[in-house]
Design an enzyme around this catalytic site. Structure first.
Site, PDB file in Angstrom:
ATOM      1  N   ARG A  88       8.606  18.381  -0.159  1.00  0.00           N
ATOM      2  CA  ARG A  88       8.864  17.606  -1.382  1.00  0.00           C
ATOM      3  C   ARG A  88       9.970  18.193  -2.219  1.00  0.00           C
ATOM      4  O   ARG A  88      10.272  17.646  -3.284  1.00  0.00           O
ATOM      5  CB  ARG A  88       7.602  17.610  -2.233  1.00  0.00           C
ATOM      6  CG  ARG A  88       6.661  16.468  -1.958  1.00  0.00           C
ATOM      7  CD  ARG A  88       5.374  16.825  -2.644  1.00  0.00           C
ATOM      8  NE  ARG A  88       4.829  15.748  -3.381  1.00  0.00           N
ATOM      9  CZ  ARG A  88       3.804  15.006  -2.930  1.00  0.00           C
ATOM     10  NH1 ARG A  88       3.284  15.208  -1.762  1.00  0.00           N
ATOM     11  NH2 ARG A  88       3.325  14.062  -3.675  1.00  0.00           N
ATOM     12  N   ARG A 160      -8.979   8.636  -7.288  1.00  0.00           N
ATOM     13  CA  ARG A 160      -8.405   9.972  -7.496  1.00  0.00           C
ATOM     14  C   ARG A 160      -8.106  10.225  -8.967  1.00  0.00           C
ATOM     15  O   ARG A 160      -7.691   9.307  -9.683  1.00  0.00           O
ATOM     16  CB  ARG A 160      -7.116  10.099  -6.675  1.00  0.00           C
ATOM     17  CG  ARG A 160      -7.337  10.746  -5.332  1.00  0.00           C
ATOM     18  CD  ARG A 160      -6.156  10.679  -4.409  1.00  0.00           C
ATOM     19  NE  ARG A 160      -4.887  11.124  -4.969  1.00  0.00           N
ATOM     20  CZ  ARG A 160      -3.763  11.201  -4.267  1.00  0.00           C
ATOM     21  NH1 ARG A 160      -3.777  10.880  -2.975  1.00  0.00           N
ATOM     22  NH2 ARG A 160      -2.640  11.580  -4.822  1.00  0.00           N
ATOM     23  N   ARG A 171       4.254  11.243 -11.763  1.00  0.00           N
ATOM     24  CA  ARG A 171       4.463  11.572 -10.344  1.00  0.00           C
ATOM     25  C   ARG A 171       5.700  10.861  -9.804  1.00  0.00           C
ATOM     26  O   ARG A 171       6.450  11.418  -8.987  1.00  0.00           O
ATOM     27  CB  ARG A 171       3.220  11.166  -9.526  1.00  0.00           C
ATOM     28  CG  ARG A 171       2.038  12.111  -9.734  1.00  0.00           C
ATOM     29  CD  ARG A 171       0.708  11.455  -9.413  1.00  0.00           C
ATOM     30  NE  ARG A 171       0.565  11.036  -8.036  1.00  0.00           N
ATOM     31  CZ  ARG A 171      -0.300  10.103  -7.613  1.00  0.00           C
ATOM     32  NH1 ARG A 171      -1.122   9.519  -8.480  1.00  0.00           N
ATOM     33  NH2 ARG A 171      -0.348   9.767  -6.354  1.00  0.00           N
TER      34      ARG A 171
HETATM   35  P1  AP5 Z   1      -0.373  13.548  -2.416  1.00  0.00           P
HETATM   36  O1  AP5 Z   1      -1.800  13.455  -2.125  1.00  0.00           O
HETATM   37  O2  AP5 Z   1       0.580  13.774  -1.323  1.00  0.00           O
HETATM   38  O3  AP5 Z   1       0.017  12.253  -3.256  1.00  0.00           O
HETATM   39  P2  AP5 Z   1       1.372  11.390  -3.324  1.00  0.00           P
HETATM   40  O4  AP5 Z   1       2.577  11.897  -2.691  1.00  0.00           O
HETATM   41  O5  AP5 Z   1       1.484  11.127  -4.765  1.00  0.00           O
HETATM   42  O6  AP5 Z   1       1.087  10.199  -2.429  1.00  0.00           O
HETATM   43  P3  AP5 Z   1      -0.185   9.353  -2.384  1.00  0.00           P
HETATM   44  O7  AP5 Z   1      -1.231  10.015  -1.545  1.00  0.00           O
HETATM   45  O8  AP5 Z   1      -0.568   8.981  -3.789  1.00  0.00           O
HETATM   46  O9  AP5 Z   1       0.353   8.014  -1.695  1.00  0.00           O
HETATM   47  P4  AP5 Z   1       0.519   7.642  -0.155  1.00  0.00           P
HETATM   48  O10 AP5 Z   1       1.976   7.461   0.116  1.00  0.00           O
HETATM   49  O11 AP5 Z   1      -0.236   8.548   0.738  1.00  0.00           O
HETATM   50  O12 AP5 Z   1      -0.139   6.188  -0.199  1.00  0.00           O
HETATM   51  P5  AP5 Z   1      -1.461   5.623   0.499  1.00  0.00           P
HETATM   52  O13 AP5 Z   1      -1.260   5.493   1.961  1.00  0.00           O
HETATM   53  O14 AP5 Z   1      -2.673   6.317   0.015  1.00  0.00           O
HETATM   54  O15 AP5 Z   1      -0.132  14.693  -3.522  1.00  0.00           O
HETATM   55  C1  AP5 Z   1      -0.939  14.776  -4.658  1.00  0.00           C
HETATM   56  C2  AP5 Z   1      -0.511  15.968  -5.510  1.00  0.00           C
HETATM   57  O16 AP5 Z   1      -0.672  17.180  -4.753  1.00  0.00           O
HETATM   58  C3  AP5 Z   1       0.962  15.981  -5.957  1.00  0.00           C
HETATM   59  O17 AP5 Z   1       1.169  15.232  -7.132  1.00  0.00           O
HETATM   60  C4  AP5 Z   1       1.203  17.477  -6.147  1.00  0.00           C
HETATM   61  O18 AP5 Z   1       0.654  17.927  -7.364  1.00  0.00           O
HETATM   62  C5  AP5 Z   1       0.403  18.087  -5.016  1.00  0.00           C
HETATM   63  N1  AP5 Z   1       1.194  18.233  -3.770  1.00  0.00           N
HETATM   64  C6  AP5 Z   1       0.962  17.637  -2.562  1.00  0.00           C
HETATM   65  N2  AP5 Z   1       1.893  17.994  -1.673  1.00  0.00           N
HETATM   66  C7  AP5 Z   1       2.743  18.841  -2.314  1.00  0.00           C
HETATM   67  C8  AP5 Z   1       3.930  19.514  -1.909  1.00  0.00           C
HETATM   68  N3  AP5 Z   1       4.438  19.413  -0.677  1.00  0.00           N
HETATM   69  N4  AP5 Z   1       4.560  20.279  -2.843  1.00  0.00           N
HETATM   70  C9  AP5 Z   1       4.047  20.432  -4.098  1.00  0.00           C
HETATM   71  N5  AP5 Z   1       2.955  19.799  -4.540  1.00  0.00           N
HETATM   72  C10 AP5 Z   1       2.295  19.003  -3.647  1.00  0.00           C
HETATM   73  O19 AP5 Z   1      -1.439   4.127  -0.114  1.00  0.00           O
HETATM   74  C11 AP5 Z   1      -1.663   3.897  -1.488  1.00  0.00           C
HETATM   75  C12 AP5 Z   1      -2.487   2.612  -1.686  1.00  0.00           C
HETATM   76  O20 AP5 Z   1      -1.720   1.503  -1.257  1.00  0.00           O
HETATM   77  C13 AP5 Z   1      -3.778   2.569  -0.851  1.00  0.00           C
HETATM   78  O21 AP5 Z   1      -4.775   1.960  -1.625  1.00  0.00           O
HETATM   79  C14 AP5 Z   1      -3.430   1.704   0.359  1.00  0.00           C
HETATM   80  O22 AP5 Z   1      -4.553   0.978   0.814  1.00  0.00           O
HETATM   81  C15 AP5 Z   1      -2.365   0.775  -0.226  1.00  0.00           C
HETATM   82  N6  AP5 Z   1      -1.325   0.438   0.761  1.00  0.00           N
HETATM   83  C16 AP5 Z   1      -0.752   1.270   1.687  1.00  0.00           C
HETATM   84  N7  AP5 Z   1       0.185   0.612   2.402  1.00  0.00           N
HETATM   85  C17 AP5 Z   1       0.206  -0.657   1.916  1.00  0.00           C
HETATM   86  C18 AP5 Z   1       0.971  -1.820   2.260  1.00  0.00           C
HETATM   87  N8  AP5 Z   1       1.888  -1.792   3.235  1.00  0.00           N
HETATM   88  N9  AP5 Z   1       0.743  -2.947   1.549  1.00  0.00           N
HETATM   89  C19 AP5 Z   1      -0.199  -2.984   0.539  1.00  0.00           C
HETATM   90  N10 AP5 Z   1      -0.950  -1.930   0.183  1.00  0.00           N
HETATM   91  C20 AP5 Z   1      -0.745  -0.767   0.865  1.00  0.00           C
HETATM   92 MG    MG Z   2      -1.440  10.262   0.427  1.00  0.00          MG
END
Ligand code: AP5
Ligand code: MG
Length: 215
Positions: A88, A160, A171
């Site tokens: 990231r 979450r 974020r």
């Molecule tokens: P992390 O858990 O990685 O969260 P994020 O990057 O904010 O990403 P998300 O998990 O929120 O989203 P996603 O892309 O996985 O979407 P999802 O598939 O769930 O990180 C959380 C925290 O941890 C960070 O803020 C930081 O503090 C820390 N952290 C983690 N890694 C780090 C690093 N490398 N360095 C530093 N800090 C770090 O989908 C979302 C929703 O949309 C779901 O409900 C799903 O059903 C829906 N959805 C998915 N695809 C579609 C579609 N095509 N159409 C419609 N709906 C959809």
């Molecule tokens: Mg995720």
């Protein structure tokens, strides 16, 4: 297959990584999931990480780099892996390059999922996750059959802590400032593929699989 899924919060990294894991039988390495497990168990790392995560900020590079370095040495990564939410920052990307170099490995592809900001906010505010098996849902786009209960295992669904609108906006800002430069970084390395993440989940999956098959 050694793959990174890059994209803003809510882009579908976790959703797509789980589908790819089933298809290719290679592990999903989600730094977010690993950190949330540490928070749940109140380990020293989890206690430290929680403040950053609740504020929508990134956990320090040395912490996440340490997690990923250790994880990549495990046997189940021999055939490949899907990195979800790592790297990231440019410092994390540099550290990954040197770790993989040390293991005699190289990335095959970096898939950048592209989704409009307002769609991201709607996805994240409506996301629900099973507390037992971790399966993800969305109240509108992928609802469970019975409200609040996991179809797969009957576990309770939860929201979450960082999926409230104020933290989501933070974020997204952090993504723009610290993670977006990785798009140019990996384009420069010749491994970047941009995929339209606005499509339905199975269409996005098909497009990622096409990118991988072209490798
Ligand atoms: P992390 O858990 O990685 O969260 P994020 O990057 O904010 O990403 P998300 O998990 O929120 O989203 P996603 O892309 O996985 O979407 P999802 O598939 O769930 O990180 C959380 C925290 O941890 C960070 O803020 C930081 O503090 C820390 N952290 C983690 N890694 C780090 C690093 N490398 N360095 C530093 N800090 C770090 O989908 C979302 C929703 O949309 C779901 O409900 C799903 O059903 C829906 N959805 C998915 N695809 C579609 C579609 N095509 N159409 C419609 N709906 C959809
Ligand atoms: Mg995720």
């Amino acid at each position: 297959m050694k793959l990174i899924l890059l994209g803003p919060p809510g882009a579908g990294k976790g959703t797509q990584a789980k589908m790819l894991t089933d298809r290719f039988t290679i592990p999903q390495i989600s730094t977010g999931d690993i950190l949330r497990a540490a928070v749940k168990e109140s380990t020293p790392m989890g206690i430290k990480a929680k403040t950053f995560m609740d504020g929508g900020a990134l956990v320090p590079d040395e912490v996440v780099v340490g997690i990923v370095k250790e994880r990549l040495q495990k046997d189940d990564c021999q055939r490949g892996f899907i990195l979800d939410g790592f790297p990231r920052t440019v410092a994390q990307a540099d550290a990954l390059k040197s770790t993989l170099g040390g293991l005699g490995k190289e990335l095959d592809a970096v898939v950048s999922l592209e989704v409009d900001t307002e769609a991201l906010v709607e996805r994240l505010t409506g996301r629900r996750t099973c507390k037992d098996c971790g399966r993800g849902y969305h109240v509108k786009f992928d609802p469970p059959r019975a409200g609040g209960i996991c179809d797969a295992c009957g576990g309770k669904l939860f929201q979450r802590d960082d999926d409230n609108e104020a933290t989501i906006r933070k974020r997204l800002d952090v993504y723009g400032q610290q993670t977006m430069p990785l798009i140019a970084y990996y384009r420069n390395d010749g491994v970047l593929a941009e995929v339209d993440g606005m499509q339905p989940m199975d269409v996005v999956q098909q497009r990622i699989v096409s990118v991988l098959q072209a490798k």
